[in-house]
Design a protein around this motif. Structure first.
Motif, PDB file in Angstrom:
ATOM      1  N   THR A 149     -18.896   2.392  -6.548  1.00 53.84           N
ATOM      2  CA  THR A 149     -17.459   2.189  -6.724  1.00 53.84           C
ATOM      3  C   THR A 149     -17.124   1.916  -8.189  1.00 53.84           C
ATOM      4  N   THR A 187       0.828  -1.195   0.000  1.00 55.52           N
ATOM      5  CA  THR A 187       0.000   0.000   0.000  1.00 55.52           C
ATOM      6  C   THR A 187       0.866   1.249   0.000  1.00 55.52           C
ATOM      7  N   GLY A 197     -15.593   2.069   1.374  1.00 57.21           N
ATOM      8  CA  GLY A 197     -15.657   1.761   2.806  1.00 57.21           C
ATOM      9  C   GLY A 197     -16.866   2.398   3.440  1.00 57.21           C
ATOM     10  N   ILE A 240      -4.902  -2.631  -1.940  1.00 55.50           N
ATOM     11  CA  ILE A 240      -5.376  -2.786  -0.562  1.00 55.50           C
ATOM     12  C   ILE A 240      -6.314  -3.988  -0.452  1.00 55.50           C
ATOM     13  N   VAL A 241      -7.244  -4.085  -1.387  1.00 54.16           N
ATOM     14  CA  VAL A 241      -8.202  -5.193  -1.315  1.00 54.16           C
ATOM     15  C   VAL A 241      -7.486  -6.520  -1.480  1.00 54.16           C
ATOM     16  N   LEU A 277      -4.212   1.712  -6.153  1.00 54.59           N
ATOM     17  CA  LEU A 277      -4.135   1.728  -4.689  1.00 54.59           C
ATOM     18  C   LEU A 277      -5.265   0.915  -4.054  1.00 54.59           C
ATOM     19  N   PRO A 278      -6.546   1.225  -4.355  1.00 54.16           N
ATOM     20  CA  PRO A 278      -7.603   0.401  -3.752  1.00 54.16           C
ATOM     21  C   PRO A 278      -7.466  -1.063  -4.122  1.00 54.16           C
ATOM     22  N   GLY A 322      -6.856   7.624  -5.795  1.00 50.68           N
ATOM     23  CA  GLY A 322      -6.736   6.307  -5.185  1.00 50.68           C
ATOM     24  C   GLY A 322      -7.344   6.280  -3.794  1.00 50.68           C
ATOM     25  N   LEU A 323      -7.059   7.324  -2.994  1.00 46.94           N
ATOM     26  CA  LEU A 323      -7.581   7.356  -1.621  1.00 46.94           C
ATOM     27  C   LEU A 323      -9.101   7.374  -1.633  1.00 46.94           C
ATOM     28  N   GLY A 371     -10.899   6.221  -3.862  1.00 48.92           N
ATOM     29  CA  GLY A 371     -11.325   4.916  -4.342  1.00 48.92           C
ATOM     30  C   GLY A 371     -11.390   3.870  -3.244  1.00 48.92           C
ATOM     31  N   ILE A 372     -10.685   4.084  -2.139  1.00 50.44           N
ATOM     32  CA  ILE A 372     -10.781   3.115  -1.053  1.00 50.44           C
ATOM     33  C   ILE A 372     -11.691   3.627   0.072  1.00 50.44           C
ATOM     34  N   VAL A 373     -11.694   4.949   0.306  1.00 47.75           N
ATOM     35  CA  VAL A 373     -12.526   5.500   1.385  1.00 47.75           C
ATOM     36  C   VAL A 373     -13.996   5.420   0.992  1.00 47.75           C
TER      37      VAL A 373
END
Lengths: 334, 528, 329
Positions: free
Chosen positions: B240, B67, B93, B264-265, B260-261, B85-86, B88-90
């Motif tokens: 998403t 990450t 969530g 992380i996944v 990035l996401p 990217g951030l 895309g993950i926040v």
């Protein structure tokens, strides 16, 4: 859908529409109505004594367990016996009121003004417990810490209001007494006045008063010169954190335990605990069923004594209460 | 002006530097104190030190290092790539949190058949309105109004009973596909049609509809649950996917940020599989599935859960929003667009700013007196709690809505009037659409204030031990109330550093997720 | 309030259609609701509190126990048994929380405002300001848990706290909670100071330190001062944190003796438990509430005192803030 494709053919569209249709057909069931299958459902609201609160919560937990009646929604509020009667129960807002003393005449009057008929059910016996800090060593040798009823009355009555322990007994430390006790809405408070201070006397007001008995335990556990009193259940969960004083009623020192409370040795502080369902609420099946469940389990060692910390009813007491409940249910459904 | 500057003596920079340092330290003092407290809470809640060192090592290698590396790469490319990217993950969530909450409502509170029947009952008058709009505007306003009202009332009286009496009805998850998936597919399809063309809109709409049904089937088969499957697909996966599609199509320069996401996944899944295979024990976290989904109340911290509080809070927020937002925005519109500059207007003005400063416990007294004692409502119900909190946030909604409306340039209004629009038409077509993002931000912030309020709920007599409510008049609990009960009724050191820490984490997550949505909306529209 | 002049003539003809009137009536109703809220708060508090006082209760047909105004405002004990219905012991502890939290929030808040307004780069501001907003956004129940679970143990190690509850931990968390309000309102006031004044200072050879302390702070004084009042009124109304952290001991406080006022400034007394007005209200709730007994009525009497104090402070802060706005506009 992200990628650029060369157009959607009619066939693709039809295929997806057909797929949707198939899934939709699979997603149908026959209508079983909105009522839940099996089990009872409905709301039960309980108010009243903080002393009975843990018992009510334990009964709620077992009654609403998955294999019992998960659709019955029971809420329990710790409001003090008196607070519960005057504010919630006798105004018709709650179905049950717990009490650590019998209902008073005034409260019965208020109830009947609103057509609420309380049904008195004894559910357990408590030993009202006086606790001090584990480091307090002036009450006698370890394991035999003791206070006479007179000394207890002196500490808590509004007349003398001793500020230090040496004011009570000159041999005791010259340190400020920290007092923790229930609020005046509590049945424990009423019972303490009646049995220890005396009806004509009055309870002092300069103490930490709370309807959350664990706060009393916490306060006492954290301060060396503190004293407090509350129901036995809260002590029995915290035997290592605070020390329970024995009470000397003239016949020698008796420590509060489930045995001394049930045998009647622990005087004057062993007392019956009650719950009062409203007779009219018992007409509803889920309320009546919960009341019956509570009484049937009031003899249970594992729930009443081990899990909560009170003396269970005897079988005779239980049968007497069940008879009383049955006749109330009968009266309610007429 | 104080101080005397007589003459240009030597100027020492030491005092200035020291002063600056003191100011900076003071600025950080409060923030750092909170940060330290939160670290303690997080430690108590998640108990990271109870995990095997091997567990930490595995996740360090599969999750943390990749990450950080991907994040650094994206940042090197451009700040915007990292931000992409951030987000895309926040975003997934937070979306998953809300989808979970929605699923909880349909599983435990609202019977889906009842929901379906009311959706159909309300869809009929909505259809009538659309039909009336399509016809030539010859219908007088009052006739139109009474027709719509009549159809609404009639439909609400007749349709729910009819639908609930049908012999064959859609299954729970199918109801969600029909009532939520269909509108979402339609709206997003239309939106995409406007953006990328007709064909893409159709594909997207169909994909959303089919996807939600597939989500339901997969959820059912996998044991995850069909209703959560649909909710998660509609409110987490679809947004998403749409976000990813927008980035890929419209910001090719930032495409790399989507790595990035993905990393992380993949890292989380890989780590989970590895620790399972290698037999490393994870931390004994207090925030776990049973804490989130258990309704048990007892003196044993290991068995209790916050589920009733979560559902109670969600329902309360719906009631608060339903009351406070229309009233608050309406008051703001009046004050900004209609109010003459009179004494009465100024009184309202002063009054609102003072209302915002009234202590929350006093609002509790207002609710107790107004609704319980004189309004005849039972104590501590969903309706009373929601109405009381709505009164509490009412001034906050007004103030933020006024700011948003004031920010709409006057030229836009003048243009509307110049085209012959009436005041209401101007408000409806120009002012409110333009002010919408600001109003939305303010509303979310107001709700995030209401979500943490405890005192008013205590005052109106909410219960200490409560279950999941099932009607307007059910006794209600909420997350902050649950925390108070654990901190007082069950007060013991065993509660303070365990479930209370876990409860704080859950409540703060809910609150911060709302705040971050508000901040995102604000920033997104400020840039325009 | 916009569109008053030029557009009025153009829109007058259509203004009186039923659609327009209905819309206007709806919006007006919403605005009037805010006034109705205030009136209900005042009316309810005054009406219920009036039932509590001996002087007015008979007029409202109350024959239960009541309190005289003298008893309420000069009594030195709080408690609902016997003749102990003095509100001053509660006000005194509220005052302690106000003093204590002010000691934390005021210096830190002003320093924060000065840093943000005069020193911080645009980038630093964009990180610090949201962080400060979070301080204010954390629910007060969470601050209360912080105080009991994490701050009291620290105080115990440092000073030796007796028992679980103390006023000091309440002061600390309330101080953190109101800090952002001091900071943001003060910063607004400092930003409103015209740049000309700063330039004039620099022109006379003043350093940034001189300009900040000698020009900006005095020029923004009224705004800074109004931020103190506003923040302290928040501290007074704060409920959950002080209830959990301060405990529920009604201290005795004799409002007629000077010594008792001096004791408010005695550091040792902060290490002991104490019950504020708001904490007493929460505690009264477990008592005789909706039935309309003495506890219910005293709840509203205390609520009225709380409301009057906070309203007074809000109005005062508003008046002071308006003055500085006039100075530079």
């Amino acid at each position: 859908m992200a990628k650029q494709t060369d157009g959607v053919s009619r066939r693709t569209f039809l295929a997806s529409a057909a797929a949707t249709g198939a899934v939709a057909a699979a997603g149908c069931t026959s209508n079983t109505g909105t009522e839940t299958d099996g089990g009872l459902s409905g709301d039960i609201n309980i108010s009243g004594s903080s002393t009975v609160f843990p018992l009510a919560v334990a009964m709620r937990e077992d009654f609403t367990a998955e294999e019992m009646h998960p659709n019955v929604d029971i809420s329990v509020n710790s409001t003090g016996s008196g607070g519960g009667f005057t504010n919630y129960f006798c105004t018709g807002d709650t179905d049950f009121n717990n009490a650590s003393r019998p209902i008073k005449g005034v409260e019965e009057g208020q109830c009947s003004d609103n057509d609420v008929t309380p049904v008195e059910l004894k559910v357990a016996t408590d030993a009202l417990t006086v606790v001090v800090n584990n480091d307090a060593d002036w009450f006698g040798e370890e394991g035999k810490e003791c206070l006479t009823v007179e000394q207890l009355a002196e500490v808590w009555s509004a007349e003398d209001k001793p500020t230090t322990w040496s004011d009570v007994n000159s041999d005791w430390p010259d340190e400020e007494i920290q007092l923790y006790g229930p609020t005046d809405a509590s049945g424990t408070f009423d019972y303490f006045i009646e049995e220890v201070i005396g009806e004509e006397g009055s309870h002092r007001t300069d103490y930490q008063s709370t309807e959350q008995d664990n706060q009393i335990i916490n306060g006492v556990a954290n301060s060396e010169y503190a004293i407090g009193y509350m129901g036995f259940a809260y002590y029995s969960e915290n035997t290592d954190r605070v020390t329970a004083l024995g009470i000397d009623n003239g016949d020698g020192c008796v420590k509060p335990t489930l045995d001394t409370a049930s045998s009647g040795e622990y005087q004057p502080l062993s007392r019956p605990l009650f719950t009062y369902p409203a007779q009219s609420a018992l007409a509803e099946e889920h309320v009546a069923e919960f009341a019956r469940f509570w009484l049937e389990n009031s003899t249970s060692e594992s729930i009443v004594a081990d899990e909560v910390g009170y003396v269970p009813n005897t079988e005779d007491e239980r049968d007497e209460m069940l008879d009383r409940l049955d006749s109330a249910i009968e009266a309610a459904s007429e | 002006m104080s101080g005397s500057y007589d003459g240009f003596g030597r100027v020492s920079r030491r005092i200035g530097k020291l002063f600056r340092g003191v100011l900076f330290a003071s600025t950080l003092a409060g923030i750092l104190t909170l940060a330290v407290l939160l670290v303690y809470v997080a430690n108590d809640a998640f108990q990271p030190l109870t995990a095997d060192p091997g567990w930490h090592l595995v996740f360090l290698l599969t999750l943390v290092v990749p990450t950080l590396a991907t994040g650094w790469l994206s940042y090197r490319r451009s700040y915007g790539t990292l931000a992409t990217g951030l987000l895309g993950i926040v975003m997934p969530g937070i979306a998953a949190l809300y989808a979970g909450g929605l699923a909880a409502l349909f599983i435990d509170v609202i019977p889906t058949l009842v929901w379906l029947s009311f959706v159909i009952a309300l869809a009929i008058p909505a259809g009538v309105i659309v039909a009336l709009r399509r016809t030539d505007r010859s219908v007088p306003f009052l006739a139109e109004l009474s027709a719509v009202l009549g159809v609404t009332v009639g439909s609400l009286l007749v349709v729910p009973g009819l639908v609930q009496g049908l012999p064959t009805v859609p299954a729970d998850w199918m109801v969600l596909v029909l009532t939520l998936g269909l509108p979402e597919a339609f709206l997003l399809g239309r939106w995409i049609e406007g953006r990328w063309g007709r064909r893409d809109g159709w594909i997207a709409g169909a994909a959303i509809l089919v996807g939600s049904a597939v989500g339901g089937v997969v959820g059912m088969v996998s044991g995850f649950g069909a209703v959560p499957g649909v909710a998660l697909t509609l409110f987490a996966l679809v947004p998403t996917g749409l976000y990813a599609a927008i980035v890929v199509r419209e910001r090719p320069d930032r495409r790399i940020g989507l790595l990035l996401p993905a990393v992380i996944v993949v890292g989380m899944v890989a780590g989970e599989l590895l620790v399972g295979a290698l037999g490393f024990a994870g931390p004994e976290s207090w925030v776990d599935w049973s804490f989130l989904t258990s309704t048990t109340q007892s003196g044993d911290p290991r068995s209790v859960g916050i589920y009733s509080g979560i559902v109670g809070t969600i329902l309360l927020m719906f009631v608060v929003a339903a009351i406070a937002v229309p009233a608050g925005v309406g008051a703001a519109v009046y004050l900004e667009e209609y109010a003459p500059n009179t004494r009465f207007t100024r009184i309202i003005d002063v009054n609102i700013s003072n209302l915002a400063g009234v202590p929350s416990v006093v609002y509790g007294l207002l609710g107790l007196g107004l609704f319980v004692r004189y309004g005849g409502q039972p104590t501590g119900t969903l309706l009373v709690g929601g109405a009381t909190l709505a009164l509490l946030v009412f001034p906050i909604v007004i103030i933020s809505a006024r700011e948003a409306i004031r920010a709409v340039p006057d030229s836009a209004r003048q243009a509307s009037y110049g085209m012959g629009a009436t005041r209401w038409q101007t408000v409806k077509n120009v002012v409110l659409p333009r002010a919408f993002p600001g109003i939305l931000t303010g509303t979310i912030l107001a709700l995030s204030r209401a979500i943490g309020e405890t005192a008013p709920l205590l005052v109106i007599g909410a219960a200490q031990v409560f279950g999941v409510p099932d009607s307007w008049t059910s006794t209600i609990g909420a997350m902050p109330l649950q925390l108070y009960v654990w901190a007082s009724t069950y007060a013991s050191p065993a509660f303070y550093t365990t479930v209370l820490a876990a409860g704080i984490v859950v409540l703060l997550t809910a609150m911060l997720s709302m705040n971050s949505i508000a901040i995102y909306v604000r920033n997104h529209y400020e840039q325009r | 309030m916009s569109g008053d002049g030029a557009t009025d003539g153009l829109t007058r003809r259509t203004q009186n259609s039923s659609r327009e009137l209905l819309a206007k009536a709806f919006f007006f109703g919403c605005a009037a609701l805010s006034v109705a809220t205030t009136l209900s708060i005042i009316g309810l508090l005054v009406y219920e509190a009036a039932k509590f006082f001996t002087i007015s209760a008979p007029l409202l047909g109350i024959d239960g126990p009541t309190a005289t105004l003298t008893e309420f405002f000069t009594g030195s004990e709080w408690g609902l048994q016997g003749p102990n219905l003095g509100v001053m012991p509660l006000v005194a502890v509220t005052l302690m929380v106000t003093i204590g939290s002010g000691l934390i929030a005021i210096p830190l808040g002003v320093a924060t405002a000065l840093y943000l307004s005069e020193y911080a780069s645009e980038r630093a501001r964009s990180y610090l300001k949201p962080a400060l907003e979070i301080l204010a956004g954390v629910p007060s129940i969470i601050y209360g848990i912080f105080a009991v679970a994490y701050i009291t143990p620290v105080l115990d190690t440092l000073f030796g706290v007796d028992g679980l509850f103390n006023v000091a931990s309440a002061c600390i968390v309330v101080g953190i909670m109101i800090l952002p309000m001091v900071a943001s309102v003060s910063e607004d006031a400092m930003q409103a100071v015209p740049d000309d004044l700063r330039q004039a200072g620099y022109g006379m050879g003043a350093t940034k330190y001189d300009v900040s302390t000698g020009i900006v702070v005095p020029a923004a004084a009224s705004g800074i001062f109004s931020s103190f009042i506003l923040a302290l009124s928040r501290a007074i109304g704060e409920t959950m944190a002080v209830t959990l952290a301060g405990g529920s001991l009604a201290r005795s406080f004799d409002p007629t003796s000077l010594a008792s006022y001096l004791s408010l400034f005695d550091p040792d007394s902060y290490l002991e438990p104490g019950m504020t007005m708001t904490a007493a209200m929460i505690q009264l709730l477990t008592g005789d509430v909706t039935g309309g007994g003495l506890a219910y009525r005293s709840l509203f009497a205390v609520g009225l005192v709380l409301f009057v104090i906070t309203l007074g402070m809000n109005v005062l802060s508003d008046v002071i803030a308006r003055r500085y706005q006039e100075d530079y506009q």
